[in-house]
Each structure stands twice: as C-alpha cells, then as structure tokens.
Design an enzyme around this catalytic site. Sequence first.
Site, PDB file in Angstrom:
ATOM      1  N   ASP A 187      -5.909   0.670 -16.097  1.00  0.00           N
ATOM      2  CA  ASP A 187      -5.691   1.361 -14.824  1.00  0.00           C
ATOM      3  C   ASP A 187      -4.814   0.504 -13.912  1.00  0.00           C
ATOM      4  O   ASP A 187      -5.074  -0.703 -13.733  1.00  0.00           O
ATOM      5  CB  ASP A 187      -7.038   1.637 -14.148  1.00  0.00           C
ATOM      6  CG  ASP A 187      -6.897   2.523 -12.925  1.00  0.00           C
ATOM      7  OD1 ASP A 187      -6.855   3.743 -13.090  1.00  0.00           O
ATOM      8  OD2 ASP A 187      -6.825   1.969 -11.806  1.00  0.00           O
ATOM      9  N   ASN A 195       2.369   4.294  -4.292  1.00  0.00           N
ATOM     10  CA  ASN A 195       3.036   5.560  -3.974  1.00  0.00           C
ATOM     11  C   ASN A 195       3.276   5.688  -2.477  1.00  0.00           C
ATOM     12  O   ASN A 195       4.346   6.136  -2.042  1.00  0.00           O
ATOM     13  CB  ASN A 195       2.195   6.739  -4.468  1.00  0.00           C
ATOM     14  CG  ASN A 195       2.562   7.173  -5.868  1.00  0.00           C
ATOM     15  OD1 ASN A 195       3.670   6.940  -6.334  1.00  0.00           O
ATOM     16  ND2 ASN A 195       1.632   7.807  -6.561  1.00  0.00           N
ATOM     17  N   HIS A 200       7.019   8.683  -4.331  1.00  0.00           N
ATOM     18  CA  HIS A 200       6.580   9.198  -5.632  1.00  0.00           C
ATOM     19  C   HIS A 200       7.607   8.975  -6.749  1.00  0.00           C
ATOM     20  O   HIS A 200       7.228   8.825  -7.911  1.00  0.00           O
ATOM     21  CB  HIS A 200       6.236  10.688  -5.514  1.00  0.00           C
ATOM     22  CG  HIS A 200       4.989  10.931  -4.727  1.00  0.00           C
ATOM     23  ND1 HIS A 200       3.735  10.680  -5.229  1.00  0.00           N
ATOM     24  CD2 HIS A 200       4.798  11.368  -3.451  1.00  0.00           C
ATOM     25  CE1 HIS A 200       2.817  10.957  -4.317  1.00  0.00           C
ATOM     26  NE2 HIS A 200       3.441  11.383  -3.224  1.00  0.00           N
ATOM     27  N   ASP A 204       6.678   7.246 -10.182  1.00  0.00           N
ATOM     28  CA  ASP A 204       6.933   7.726 -11.548  1.00  0.00           C
ATOM     29  C   ASP A 204       7.612   6.649 -12.389  1.00  0.00           C
ATOM     30  O   ASP A 204       7.292   6.464 -13.571  1.00  0.00           O
ATOM     31  CB  ASP A 204       7.803   8.980 -11.512  1.00  0.00           C
ATOM     32  CG  ASP A 204       7.044  10.208 -11.019  1.00  0.00           C
ATOM     33  OD1 ASP A 204       5.808  10.133 -10.902  1.00  0.00           O
ATOM     34  OD2 ASP A 204       7.694  11.234 -10.742  1.00  0.00           O
ATOM     35  N   GLU A 231      -2.870   7.406 -13.218  1.00  0.00           N
ATOM     36  CA  GLU A 231      -2.309   6.073 -13.445  1.00  0.00           C
ATOM     37  C   GLU A 231      -3.098   5.304 -14.493  1.00  0.00           C
ATOM     38  O   GLU A 231      -3.035   4.079 -14.557  1.00  0.00           O
ATOM     39  CB  GLU A 231      -2.299   5.275 -12.134  1.00  0.00           C
ATOM     40  CG  GLU A 231      -3.657   4.923 -11.578  1.00  0.00           C
ATOM     41  CD  GLU A 231      -4.257   5.999 -10.678  1.00  0.00           C
ATOM     42  OE1 GLU A 231      -5.140   5.653  -9.872  1.00  0.00           O
ATOM     43  OE2 GLU A 231      -3.842   7.166 -10.765  1.00  0.00           O
TER      44      GLU A 231
END
Length: 326
Positions: A187, A195, A200, A204, A231
């Site tokens: 994680d 973010n 965003h 990504d 994530e």
Amino acid sequence: MSLFKAIGRLLRFGLAKRPDEDMIFRSIVEQSGDVICHVSDGRFTYVSPSAKAVFGWSPDAMIGSTGFELIYEPDLPILEEVLARRVSGEEVGPVRHQLRVVCGDGSLKWSETSARSERAANGKILHTILVIRDVSDRKRLEEELEALAHKDGLTGLANRRSFDRMLERSWQQTLRVGSEMALILIDIDHFKRFNDSYGHQAGDDCLRAVAAAVGRFARRPGDLACRYGGEEFALVLSETGPFAALELAEEVRSAVATLNVPHEGNSTRGRVTVSVGVATAIARAGGSFRMPESLVQAADHALYKAKAGGRNRVEQSVLIAPFNQK
C-alpha cells in the site's frame, strides 16, 4: 437442399441429371474461401482448391490421407475425442470444433471445422463433409479481449479478477503437493495526500511507477503481480516459504523507495514509500485456517501492523492450513 447435402451429392456423384444445378454447386465448392473436404472410410477423397491459399496445403497430396499429420500435436486429443463421439453415435448432427493446424510453411493457424456425416440405416457413417475455416484472426482478437478483461487499464498489471483466480489456483497447487505459498500486499503511504498535493494526473503516474516496480518481482510462471484496488497492489507467490517471502517483500519496499518520487506529505521522508504486509500459508496436517480467505486476511492484518508501526516497513504473518496427506 442444404449446403452440406448439396456438397455431398456433388462430391459423391459428380455431374448428374441436372448439369446446371451441379455446376452451380461445383462453383460454390471450388470458389469458396473455406476449405471443403469429402471424407470416406477415414480418408480424404476430395479437397477443394482453397486449401492451398488458406493453409498452404496441396489438395492432391491430401487425397488418400487421414489428415492427422496436419493437426498440431498437442491438439490431437480434441480431434480424437470428436471422432470417437461420432463413431459411437453419441453425436449424429453437425459438429463444430476448433484446433490448431500445421500449414504448408510450418506455421500454425487456428481452424474451425464444421462436420456433417451421412449414415446408413444401421447408424454406420457412410461419408463426412468437412468445411474448414481459418479463424486465426478471430482467436487472436478473443485472446486480446480476454487479456484486457484480466488487466488493470491504468497500470497494466493483472486486475482483481485475475488475482482471485490465481490465488485459488495457487492454493490448490499448494494443497496437491503439500508445499507453501505467500501473498504480499503493498500500500502506498499517504497516497491521498499525494493526490491532494500534486493532482490526480501525477497520482496516476505515481501508481504506474509503483506498479512497474512491483511487477518486476513476479519472476516465475506461478507468480502474479496485480493492482489489488486503489493504491494497493498484491503479489501472489507460489512455492514460497516465510523467509523467502519476507526477503522479497523487503526488496519490494526498497525498490519503491529508491524510485525517489517526491512526496512532501509523507511525514519526514519526503518521497513515495510503501507499507507491506506478508502472509505465508504452509499446508500441513493439523492446520485449521480456512483457505485462501485466511491468507488474504492475514496479509491485510500484517499490512495494518506495518502502517500502525510507522509505515515504510514490512510485517509478516504465517498460517498453517489444512492438508490431508493420503
């Protein structure tokens, strides 16, 4: 008159009382893009000219042969099963099957064959008409669509559907041989902050970078790297014990840290890091954990411990799962 019956009449009797009608059917047979064959007593008695263009086969050379030499050897059981059912009378109507064939140049193509037999009153097969079609492009498209259905669109790793399938398959293999397997959950630490800070699009890109780092550790055919959700990523590792799993998990953690992706919101580290939970299942007599569900729960619990312990670290659990040795 059906096409199969018309072809059968033409190939058995040639031109008859209705030359105009037979000429039409002969034109259909000889100009068809499919390969049309007549089989009697298990051997080809007619092969249409399209065999050369479609598969590189010489029609004349095929006459008198069984055609078995044209089938890709691993697919021979498919044909043998189809023939056995037809000879036994289990299947009396048109039959369709797909298998790979060896072309004249040695390459392989996927073929789809529609077969229909005419039988005597006692059920014995008198002759069979085959219509063979090249379906290589269709199979390739089906395989691509199948792959896409099991791939995460953002990262290119396997998706959750693939994870569920591989986890079950790996556990069944572990049970068969009484061995070990491991699950690693990864994680990204404080990803929401990432973010919020960078947007965003950058998020990504971060996911793709971490996915690439994680994916390198699925090194064997029995291993799988996937995007588990959001994530979070996962590694399913077959034939892997506790020590090897822990060592590999630490390598994953280190590989992500050395990406040096800036992350101001990640405490004092200032770069993207991951927390890692490892669970190893050992199939042994006397085990009581329900599998593979317990493996996921154990890995998730280890991941929680890694986060609670300060993040950017690895925690481990070990399970003994039921194994009935025969």
